[in-house]
Design a protein around this motif. Structure first.
Motif, PDB file in Angstrom:
ATOM      1  N   ASN A   1       0.132  -4.239  -1.775  1.00 32.72           N
ATOM      2  CA  ASN A   1       0.820  -3.536  -2.660  1.00 32.72           C
ATOM      3  C   ASN A   1       0.331  -1.974  -3.703  1.00 32.72           C
ATOM      4  OD1 ASN A   1       2.766  -3.748  -0.730  1.00 32.72           O
ATOM      5  ND2 ASN A   1       3.610  -5.409  -1.656  1.00 32.72           N
ATOM      6  N   THR A   2      -1.212  -2.828  -4.217  1.00 23.92           N
ATOM      7  CA  THR A   2      -1.901  -2.019  -4.680  1.00 23.92           C
ATOM      8  C   THR A   2      -2.465  -1.238  -4.153  1.00 23.92           C
ATOM      9  OG1 THR A   2      -1.686  -3.708  -6.305  1.00 23.92           O
ATOM     10  CG2 THR A   2      -3.130  -2.478  -7.328  1.00 23.92           C
ATOM     11  N   PRO A   3      -2.292   0.031  -4.542  1.00 15.81           N
ATOM     12  CA  PRO A   3      -3.268   1.153  -4.139  1.00 15.81           C
ATOM     13  C   PRO A   3      -4.861   1.360  -4.231  1.00 15.81           C
ATOM     14  CG  PRO A   3      -1.291   2.183  -5.073  1.00 15.81           C
ATOM     15  CD  PRO A   3      -1.780   0.360  -5.367  1.00 15.81           C
ATOM     16  N   LEU A   4      -5.259   0.769  -4.902  1.00 11.15           N
ATOM     17  CA  LEU A   4      -6.371   0.427  -5.455  1.00 11.15           C
ATOM     18  C   LEU A   4      -7.071  -1.084  -6.240  1.00 11.15           C
ATOM     19  CD1 LEU A   4      -8.493   4.016  -5.423  1.00 11.15           C
ATOM     20  CD2 LEU A   4      -8.719   2.049  -3.653  1.00 11.15           C
TER      21      LEU A   4
ATOM     22  N   PHE B   1      -9.451  -2.247  -9.093  1.00 10.79           N
ATOM     23  CA  PHE B   1     -10.830  -1.913  -9.504  1.00 10.79           C
ATOM     24  C   PHE B   1     -12.039  -2.992 -10.865  1.00 10.79           C
ATOM     25  CE2 PHE B   1     -11.267   2.564  -9.699  1.00 10.79           C
ATOM     26  CZ  PHE B   1      -9.816   2.597  -9.460  1.00 10.79           C
TER      27      PHE B   1
END
Lengths: 111, 112
Positions: A96-99, A101
């Protein structure tokens, strides 16, 4: 718990030589990876990406290699130039976390 | 195209004050994001939006609020600022969920 790890905070390379930046990931479901470059006082900019169906993607002086069995990717810059001095982030979409890092690696290319 | 713009570039807040960080994109992207970057750390997702009227929490949403009334704008609201919110804040946008995000230049916020 970090899903994307960049274990080298910094790297120094002579101009003209190869720079190799490394990134490890923990989630075997990751299927797409991106590298971003960031200069001081600026936002990150997209550099290159790779899908898990490939093991290599090349764009000019930049090549990203993906080793799925080792959950490892690397960014190669050849030849390195002083303008490549920046912080490089590895990133991947995660559920569910777009990106998500990594912490980044600061590359210094010495003339 | 200006891309993603953020205002202000710098701000100093006292503990307990509130402020809104502005973000605008002119690429007609549906997806917009707010990140914070602390020294020596990667970017942490605060909130994101998949379109006007739709927002969702990221990894570190506590102490922040967002709204998305238009495709172009995605403001981030800090209520009752705390020293732990001292950071550099980046807004980003993208066409879809997979693919590169375009980042603004950032807002450096100090809470004292």
């Amino acid at each position: 718990d970090q899903q994307v790890k960049q274990n080298s905070p910094s790297l120094s390379v002579q101009e003209g030589r190869i720079s190799i930046l490394n990134c490890d990931y923990t989630n075997s479901m990751f299927d797409y990876f991106l590298w971003y470059k960031k200069y001081p006082a600026e936002g990150p900019t997209f550099l290159i990406s790779i899908s898990s169906i490939k093991d290599k993607n090349e764009d000019g002086r930049f090549t990203v290699f993906l080793n799925k069995s080792a959950k490892h990717l690397s960014l190669h810059i050849v030849p390195s130039q002083p303008g490549d001095s920046a912080v490089y982030f590895c990133a991947a979409p995660s559920g569910n976390t777009p990106l998500v890092f990594g912490k980044g690696t600061r590359l210094s290319v010495i003339a | 195209n200006a891309g993603v713009t953020q205002t202000p570039k710098f701000r100093i807040l006292k503990i307990g004050q509130s402020m809104t960080l502005q973000c605008t994109q002119d690429m007609n992207h549906n997806y917009m994001y707010w990140y914070r970057q602390d020294p020596g750390m990667g970017l942490k997702l605060i909130y994101y939006s998949v379109g006007a009227g739709i927002t969702d929490k990221g990894e570190v949403p506590n102490g922040y609020n967002v709204s998305r009334s238009t495709t172009e704008d995605f403001p981030l609201r800090l209520e009752l600022a705390a020293p732990s919110q001292t950071s550099v804040y980046f807004c980003a946008s993208s066409e879809g969920t997979v693919g590169s995000q375009y980042f603004g230049p950032g807002t450096r916020l100090t809470v004292t």
